[in-house]
Each structure stands twice: as C-alpha cells, then as structure tokens.
Design an enzyme around this catalytic site. Structure first.
Site, PDB file in Angstrom:
ATOM      1  CD  GLU A   1      -0.457  -1.434   3.023  1.00 29.83           C
ATOM      2  OE1 GLU A   1      -0.840  -1.629   4.322  1.00 29.83           O
ATOM      3  OE2 GLU A   1      -0.256  -2.503   2.563  1.00 29.83           O
ATOM      4  CG  ASN A   2       5.089   1.074   0.830  1.00 29.97           C
ATOM      5  OD1 ASN A   2       4.351   0.003   0.423  1.00 29.97           O
ATOM      6  ND2 ASN A   2       6.315   1.222   1.048  1.00 29.97           N
TER       7      ASN A   2
END
Length: 218
Positions: free
Chosen positions: A55-56
């Site tokens: 998700e980064n």
C-alpha cells in the site's frame, strides 16, 4: 474445500507461510500485511505468476531483501527491505489505496488480534488504555479484497483463543475473513460456520475443547 488432515507437530511460521503461498491462485494480485504475512512472499513460485501489491505504492514486489540486495529506499508497508521483480511499478499512495478500495486485489493476507466465527476481523487496536492504534490500510484491504485471509497464532500468551464467537476488540471489518492459518490449525469460515481443514500438534477434539466456537471437520 480440502478434506481434513492432521500432523503431529505444530507448524512453524515459515511452514504457515508455505501453506498460504501454495493456496494463492495462479495469476492473483495479492497484498501481504505487516508481520507474519510478509513471509509468504518468500515461498511464492515463479510459475504461480502472483503479483504482490504494497500500500505504500508498489506493484510487483519480490521476496524480502537480504545481504547485498537490501536497498533502504525499497521497502514494504512494514518498513522491511524488499526486492522488485521485472516489470515492477511505483505509484502515488492515493493510487495504491484506490486499487485496494476498488476491488482490484484478489487476496489480502492479514494478521489479527481476533476473528469471529462470522468472519469479523479485529487487527488494529486491542482497546487497551495507552495502546497505540495501528490501522494503516487494514480496513481498506479487509473489505476491498475479493478474499481476506488471516495468519496468526491461535492463542494469546494467556492461552485464550483468538478465534471467538464475537469480537471484544474494535472492529476492522465485518464478515470479511474466509480463511485462518495458525500454528495448530487451518480454518475455513463460511455461512457463520467454522470448518477445520487441518490440525497440527493437536487433535481435533483437543482443539474443539480450547476454542469457544463450534467446529466442524472439513
């Protein structure tokens, strides 16, 4: 659903990760949560063609980086150095969450404090005074992925089951978990029923006596 099986020894965390990796469908887009799920990346095969999302802002993440492969600027959401596979791409954090919320991930594998028999998930806060909340992208992943699996130890340090009738911790997502991998058993959740796919280092009857929900052999 697989037929029930049993082994005499508890699973190690690496063996749990191997089981999860083997169950991921070929060609799937997958997010691995912080903690135990991270190890799953080390056991995915090239033939599976699985694409890992973090998700980064990365798609095409490879196994955890070691030795000379470590690049401190190339990390997953848990700040663990990772590798990149050919064709990997990088993008804005907002775009990454749009992938999660838009139903574009086939599977997410998360850790948990508790899971209920209905598949409700609690994994961001114990509710204890002074505890630091750590929601991250868990809510988005749990609800946005097509399938949400959990990897966790089955019992707390006090010996209490983390598989429960109803959550006592703050909720991450309702009715989202369909499978749980633990060191002593693998569970499949369906229609508010808990099926035991396998036991490890414990008999079915011993497991049933320790877990406060009705269990059925797969």
């Amino acid at each position: 659903m697989s037929a029930f099986s049993t082994t005499e020894v508890k699973l190690t965390r690496d063996e749990m990760a191997q089981l999860v990796a083997a169950d991921i469908p070929a060609g799937a887009f997958v997010n691995l949560g912080i903690g135990q799920p991270t190890n799953v990346s080390n056991y995915l095969t090239k033939e599976q063609g699985v694409t890992l999302h973090t998700e980064n802002g990365m798609l095409g993440m490879g196994p955890v980086a070691t030795g000379e492969d470590i690049d401190e600027d190339l990390i997953n959401a848990g700040k663990i150095p990772v590798t990149e596979l050919p064709g990997a791409s990088f993008f804005h954090h907002a775009d990454s969450f749009a992938m999660m919320r838009g139903g574009h991930l086939d599977v997410c594998v998360l850790g948990a404090f508790q899971v209920s028999k209905d598949g409700d998930l609690a994994n961001w806060h114990t509710g204890a005074e002074g505890a630091i909340p750590a929601v991250g992208g868990a809510m988005d992943l749990a609800i946005g992925a097509k399938a949400t699996w959990v990897m966790m130890s089955l019992f707390t340090k006090a010996g209490e089951s983390k598989l429960v009738e109803a959550l006592s911790y703050p909720v991450t997502g309702l009715g989202c978990v369909s499978r749980i991998y633990t060191e002593v058993a693998v569970f499949e959740l369906r229609d508010s029923k808990v099926f035991v796919r396998s036991t490890h280092g414990i008999s079915f009857d011993q497991l049933a006596a320790k877990v406060p929900v009705e269990l059925t052999k797969a």
